[in-house]
Design an enzyme around this catalytic site. Structure first.
Site, mmCIF file in Angstrom:
data_model
loop_
_atom_site.group_PDB
_atom_site.id
_atom_site.type_symbol
_atom_site.label_atom_id
_atom_site.label_comp_id
_atom_site.label_asym_id
_atom_site.label_seq_id
_atom_site.Cartn_x
_atom_site.Cartn_y
_atom_site.Cartn_z
ATOM 1 N N GLN A 278 22.679 15.007 10.863
ATOM 2 C CA GLN A 278 22.836 13.636 10.486
ATOM 3 C C GLN A 278 22.546 13.366 8.962
ATOM 4 O O GLN A 278 21.471 13.288 8.551
ATOM 5 C CB GLN A 278 21.902 12.850 11.108
ATOM 6 N N PHE A 279 23.806 13.782 8.255
ATOM 7 C CA PHE A 279 23.779 13.678 6.702
ATOM 8 C C PHE A 279 23.359 12.361 6.352
ATOM 9 O O PHE A 279 22.879 12.056 5.341
ATOM 10 C CB PHE A 279 24.746 13.841 6.155
ATOM 11 N N THR A 280 23.447 11.331 7.283
ATOM 12 C CA THR A 280 23.159 9.988 6.988
ATOM 13 C C THR A 280 21.856 9.460 6.650
ATOM 14 O O THR A 280 21.235 8.493 6.043
ATOM 15 C CB THR A 280 23.879 8.710 7.610
#
Length: 147
Positions: free
Chosen positions: A78-80
């Site tokens: 989950q890079f966000t």
């Protein structure tokens, strides 16, 4: 390294209509990796997550961990979690680039397995649909900068 850990009754992740990871009772872990994260932080984060005592005991107190309840892990990259939200359009330059993030993500999966919890997981960088039945709800935010 950042993680959103949700206690779930069940969860699964689909890619292109196919279920690639599914668990019953346990944790859905959304894992974000920063550009300066290390293998030591991977080990610390995995140990922290599998040791979290957020399942209720016979007195309805959050006192039990994954091992005690026979829980499972579903891990989704989950890079966000590294979004810069100063404006209304988030920027994601604070997340690690794939050449750094992928090996650390894979090490996190391996570390969870070494701790006795072989994780189900999504696919790094894929367009995924994540489904969960939250239990509680109980959701914990973890950041290795604050552990």
């Amino acid at each position: 390294m950042r993680a959103v850990v949700t206690r779930v009754a069940q969860a699964h992740v689909d890619i292109a209509g196919e279920t690639v990871g599914r668990i019953g009772r346990g944790f859905l872990v959304l894992l974000g990796i920063g550009p300066n994260d290390t293998e030591a932080q991977v080990a610390k984060m995995a140990d922290k997550i599998v040791g979290l005592r957020v399942f209720e005991d016979e007195n309805e107190k959050m006192n039990l961990n994954l091992a005690t309840v026979g829980g499972e892990l579903l891990v989704v990259s989950q890079f966000t979690l590294y979004a810069d939200t100063k404006s209304r359009r988030p920027g994601f330059t604070g997340a690690a680039k794939p050449d750094v993030a992928i090996p650390l993500y894979e090490k996190f999966l391996a570390q969870c397995e070494a701790l006795g919890f072989p994780p189900q997981h999504g696919r790094f960088g894929a367009d995924m649909q994540v489904y969960s039945q939250n239990d509680g709800p109980v959701t914990i935010l973890l950041d290795t900068d604050h552990m």
